[in-house]
Design a protein around this motif. Structure first.
Motif, PDB file in Angstrom:
ATOM      1  N   GLU A 259       1.572  -7.801   0.767  1.00 34.32           N
ATOM      2  CA  GLU A 259       1.245  -6.519   1.382  1.00 34.32           C
ATOM      3  C   GLU A 259       0.231  -6.702   2.508  1.00 34.32           C
ATOM      4  O   GLU A 259       0.251  -5.968   3.506  1.00 34.32           O
ATOM      5  CB  GLU A 259       0.687  -5.547   0.332  1.00 34.32           C
ATOM      6  CG  GLU A 259       1.721  -5.030  -0.657  1.00 34.32           C
ATOM      7  CD  GLU A 259       2.138  -6.072  -1.693  1.00 34.32           C
ATOM      8  OE1 GLU A 259       1.352  -7.021  -1.955  1.00 34.32           O
ATOM      9  OE2 GLU A 259       3.245  -5.948  -2.240  1.00 34.32           O
ATOM     10  N   PRO A 307       5.399   6.329  11.416  1.00 32.31           N
ATOM     11  CA  PRO A 307       6.459   6.057  10.431  1.00 32.31           C
ATOM     12  C   PRO A 307       6.001   5.103   9.335  1.00 32.31           C
ATOM     13  O   PRO A 307       5.407   4.049   9.615  1.00 32.31           O
ATOM     14  CB  PRO A 307       7.574   5.429  11.270  1.00 32.31           C
ATOM     15  CG  PRO A 307       7.314   5.885  12.666  1.00 32.31           C
ATOM     16  CD  PRO A 307       5.826   5.989  12.786  1.00 32.31           C
ATOM     17  N   GLY A 308       6.272   5.474   8.085  1.00 36.99           N
ATOM     18  CA  GLY A 308       6.117   4.564   6.961  1.00 36.99           C
ATOM     19  C   GLY A 308       4.728   4.346   6.439  1.00 36.99           C
ATOM     20  O   GLY A 308       4.541   3.574   5.495  1.00 36.99           O
ATOM     21  N   ARG A 310       0.569   6.050   5.633  1.00 34.31           N
ATOM     22  CA  ARG A 310      -0.427   7.113   5.599  1.00 34.31           C
ATOM     23  C   ARG A 310      -1.804   6.469   5.641  1.00 34.31           C
ATOM     24  O   ARG A 310      -2.002   5.372   5.105  1.00 34.31           O
ATOM     25  CB  ARG A 310      -0.274   7.977   4.346  1.00 34.31           C
ATOM     26  CG  ARG A 310       1.091   8.674   4.252  1.00 34.31           C
ATOM     27  CD  ARG A 310       1.160   9.630   3.078  1.00 34.31           C
ATOM     28  NE  ARG A 310       2.492  10.243   2.980  1.00 34.31           N
ATOM     29  CZ  ARG A 310       3.454   9.790   2.179  1.00 34.31           C
ATOM     30  NH1 ARG A 310       3.231   8.743   1.403  1.00 34.31           N
ATOM     31  NH2 ARG A 310       4.632  10.403   2.146  1.00 34.31           N
ATOM     32  N   VAL A 335       1.146   1.828   3.042  1.00 28.02           N
ATOM     33  CA  VAL A 335       2.519   1.771   3.539  1.00 28.02           C
ATOM     34  C   VAL A 335       3.440   2.276   2.434  1.00 28.02           C
ATOM     35  O   VAL A 335       3.520   1.675   1.360  1.00 28.02           O
ATOM     36  CB  VAL A 335       2.895   0.339   3.956  1.00 28.02           C
ATOM     37  CG1 VAL A 335       4.357   0.296   4.406  1.00 28.02           C
ATOM     38  CG2 VAL A 335       1.976  -0.154   5.068  1.00 28.02           C
ATOM     39  N   HIS A 336       4.143   3.365   2.698  1.00 29.17           N
ATOM     40  CA  HIS A 336       5.015   3.958   1.679  1.00 29.17           C
ATOM     41  C   HIS A 336       6.495   3.721   1.971  1.00 29.17           C
ATOM     42  O   HIS A 336       7.344   3.905   1.102  1.00 29.17           O
ATOM     43  CB  HIS A 336       4.743   5.462   1.547  1.00 29.17           C
ATOM     44  CG  HIS A 336       4.996   6.255   2.791  1.00 29.17           C
ATOM     45  ND1 HIS A 336       6.235   6.754   3.127  1.00 29.17           N
ATOM     46  CD2 HIS A 336       4.152   6.614   3.805  1.00 29.17           C
ATOM     47  CE1 HIS A 336       6.149   7.396   4.281  1.00 29.17           C
ATOM     48  NE2 HIS A 336       4.897   7.328   4.714  1.00 29.17           N
ATOM     49  N   ASP A 337       6.811   3.316   3.203  1.00 31.15           N
ATOM     50  CA  ASP A 337       8.196   2.992   3.559  1.00 31.15           C
ATOM     51  C   ASP A 337       8.169   1.789   4.490  1.00 31.15           C
ATOM     52  O   ASP A 337       8.080   1.921   5.709  1.00 31.15           O
ATOM     53  CB  ASP A 337       8.877   4.182   4.237  1.00 31.15           C
ATOM     54  CG  ASP A 337      10.339   3.884   4.595  1.00 31.15           C
ATOM     55  OD1 ASP A 337      10.806   2.762   4.334  1.00 31.15           O
ATOM     56  OD2 ASP A 337      10.998   4.784   5.163  1.00 31.15           O
ATOM     57  N   ARG A 338       8.216   0.602   3.897  1.00 31.89           N
ATOM     58  CA  ARG A 338       8.007  -0.613   4.682  1.00 31.89           C
ATOM     59  C   ARG A 338       9.151  -0.895   5.652  1.00 31.89           C
ATOM     60  O   ARG A 338       8.967  -1.654   6.607  1.00 31.89           O
ATOM     61  CB  ARG A 338       7.776  -1.809   3.761  1.00 31.89           C
ATOM     62  CG  ARG A 338       8.914  -2.110   2.804  1.00 31.89           C
ATOM     63  CD  ARG A 338       8.484  -3.175   1.811  1.00 31.89           C
ATOM     64  NE  ARG A 338       9.572  -3.514   0.892  1.00 31.89           N
ATOM     65  CZ  ARG A 338       9.454  -4.403  -0.085  1.00 31.89           C
ATOM     66  NH1 ARG A 338       8.296  -5.038  -0.272  1.00 31.89           N
ATOM     67  NH2 ARG A 338      10.466  -4.673  -0.882  1.00 31.89           N
ATOM     68  N   ARG A 339      10.325  -0.303   5.420  1.00 28.59           N
ATOM     69  CA  ARG A 339      11.441  -0.570   6.336  1.00 28.59           C
ATOM     70  C   ARG A 339      11.331   0.232   7.624  1.00 28.59           C
ATOM     71  O   ARG A 339      11.832  -0.189   8.664  1.00 28.59           O
ATOM     72  CB  ARG A 339      12.777  -0.315   5.641  1.00 28.59           C
ATOM     73  CG  ARG A 339      12.958  -1.235   4.429  1.00 28.59           C
ATOM     74  CD  ARG A 339      14.375  -1.620   4.146  1.00 28.59           C
ATOM     75  NE  ARG A 339      14.447  -2.500   2.978  1.00 28.59           N
ATOM     76  CZ  ARG A 339      14.408  -3.827   3.026  1.00 28.59           C
ATOM     77  NH1 ARG A 339      14.301  -4.438   4.187  1.00 28.59           N
ATOM     78  NH2 ARG A 339      14.465  -4.542   1.910  1.00 28.59           N
ATOM     79  N   SER A 340      10.662   1.363   7.596  1.00 26.74           N
ATOM     80  CA  SER A 340      10.451   2.129   8.828  1.00 26.74           C
ATOM     81  C   SER A 340       9.096   1.833   9.469  1.00 26.74           C
ATOM     82  O   SER A 340       8.850   2.223  10.622  1.00 26.74           O
ATOM     83  CB  SER A 340      10.574   3.632   8.551  1.00 26.74           C
ATOM     84  OG  SER A 340       9.511   4.079   7.728  1.00 26.74           O
ATOM     85  N   TYR A 341       8.234   1.162   8.755  1.00 29.19           N
ATOM     86  CA  TYR A 341       6.876   0.874   9.219  1.00 29.19           C
ATOM     87  C   TYR A 341       6.892  -0.146  10.355  1.00 29.19           C
ATOM     88  O   TYR A 341       7.570  -1.164  10.281  1.00 29.19           O
ATOM     89  CB  TYR A 341       6.060   0.345   8.036  1.00 29.19           C
ATOM     90  CG  TYR A 341       4.685  -0.160   8.362  1.00 29.19           C
ATOM     91  CD1 TYR A 341       3.688   0.704   8.799  1.00 29.19           C
ATOM     92  CD2 TYR A 341       4.371  -1.507   8.212  1.00 29.19           C
ATOM     93  CE1 TYR A 341       2.415   0.247   9.082  1.00 29.19           C
ATOM     94  CE2 TYR A 341       3.098  -1.982   8.480  1.00 29.19           C
ATOM     95  CZ  TYR A 341       2.125  -1.108   8.923  1.00 29.19           C
ATOM     96  OH  TYR A 341       0.872  -1.563   9.199  1.00 29.19           O
TER      97      TYR A 341
END
Length: 412
Positions: A259, A307-308, A310, A335-341
């Motif tokens: 992470e 994106p991705g 907070r 990071v709550h959405d690592r593919r869009s981050y």
């Protein structure tokens, strides 16, 4: 940067282990079980190293699946003539902090001589390879996916010096822990070359170390090295590290988890400021802050709806490095959405909002930010009041050119 001047050089050896793995060979359903370059080398009976006196450039991440270090494994195997170890920044066994190494010593576990490569390059490093008596230099280190993570430039320096010394170099490939999907961020201007970026590579390169070695040999080395790549099997470009089934070992003291690597290629830019980048905490590069920062920064960053991710208002007390022993305020990335981050865009957005929301913001006096981003462009644009989109837009042309070159060297 020119397109490949010398084609794609992969040295011969055991045909199965040293051949490139096509993407179709890695495609499968279910959880990936990746076989590293070392696993494939060992399974082939070390045929690629047969008849060679071998030295290994590695650190604590150079492990087999059972977490034994590959130096210990090979030293105990009569099929390998292992005669030397070469330690990078932080050292072979990993005892040194950032900007340090372990020096020259004999490894207590194996008795092997350990040579220090940190900040050595060119003929001085070639002389070390010659003095060690090796025929082949093996490289096996876990990367973090960012241009300024120094191990890839240790690889570059070792390739350059191995060529000068007339030695062969073999890379045992490992995953890019944050995927190999895309190259992101500004591309280094050679006028700003340092050990955190020797050649024109994007800030997040989206390549494995084996692919980078091919890129270095084909594009940047004026004297190419005899190069072998022992590819992985089962790795897919969209795999994050926790999808590989491999054990994680921190590649450096402030890269404790995958992470950390996920955010590192963006938030490491705060090394170039007077803010803490979270060193001295249990969440380096995820925690950022300074004395005097309150909730305004987190509010400004969250208002961008990046994106991705907070941003949480956070307070922490580093145990070393910047603000040691002092309570500072700032943000923590979640990071709550690592593919869009997008780590690089996020890093730029945090720089822009930090400067706008905190009057105490300053760049490091040596303009280290220019070395990290690869030019003065990011710093001068932010100082001129540019927003995130303007800064990111400024590097798109150079990034597009790098992506075209990069594509030629991808092996998975």
């Amino acid at each position: 940067m020119s397109l490949s001047r010398r084609g794609l050089l992969v040295a011969g050896g055991a045909a199965g282990a040293l051949a490139a793995v096509p993407a179709s060979a890695a495609a499968h359903t279910g959880r990936a079980r990746v076989r590293t370059g070392f696993e494939r080398l060992a399974a082939d009976g070390y045929a690629a190293l047969s008849g060679q006196r071998v030295g290994v450039v590695t650190n604590p991440t150079g492990i087999a699946r059972d977490v034994r270090h590959i130096v210990d494994v090979m030293h105990a195997d009569d099929r390998v003539d292992l005669v030397a170890v070469f330690g990078p920044e932080h050292g072979f066994r990993g005892t040194a902090q950032a900007g340090g190494s372990e020096g020259r010593y004999d490894d207590p576990a194996t008795g092997l001589p350990v040579y220090d490569t940190y900040l050595k390059s060119g003929q001085p490093l070639a002389d070390i390879f010659t003095a060690s008596g090796v025929d082949t230099v093996v490289f096996d280190i876990q990367d973090a996916g960012a241009r300024f993570y120094t191990y890839i430039w240790t690889l570059f320096d070792c390739m350059q010096s191995a060529a000068l010394a007339g030695k062969r170099l073999v890379v045992l490939d490992r995953p890019n822990p944050v995927t190999g999907r895309a190259a992101l961020g500004p591309v280094l201007d050679k006028a700003f070359a340092t050990f955190v970026g020797r050649e024109p590579v994007s800030q997040a390169h989206g390549m494995t170390v084996g692919e980078l070695a091919l890129l270095f040999n084909g594009e940047f080395l004026t004297r190419p090295v005899e190069l072998g790549i022992v590819t992985m099997k089962g790795w897919r470009r969209h795999d994050f590290f926790d999808e590989t089934g491999l054990p994680w070992v921190p590649p450096s003291p402030n890269m404790p988890t995958p992470e950390t690597a996920l955010v590192y290629s963006g938030t490491c830019l705060f090394e170039g400021t007077n803010l803490s980048e979270g060193r001295g905490t249990t969440r380096p590069f995820e925690l950022l802050g300074a004395e005097g920062i309150g909730p305004a920064w987190a509010r400004a960053a969250n208002a961008l709806d990046l994106p991705g991710v907070r941003l949480r208002e956070a307070y922490f007390t580093p145990t070393f490095s910047k603000f040691q022993g002092k309570t500072v305020g700032g943000v923590q990335l979640h990071v709550h959405d690592r593919r869009s981050y997008d780590p690089v865009r996020t890093g730029i957005a945090l720089l822009v909002t930090a400067k706008r929301s905190w009057s105490g913001f300053a760049w490091r006096s040596d303009n280290w930010i220019d070395k990290l981003t690869g030019s003065a462009k990011v710093r001068t644009l932010i100082d001129a009041g540019a927003d995130t989109d303007e800064v990111v837009g400024a590097w798109q042309e150079e990034l597009t050119a790098f992506r075209a070159v990069r594509k030629r060297y991808l092996r998975y």
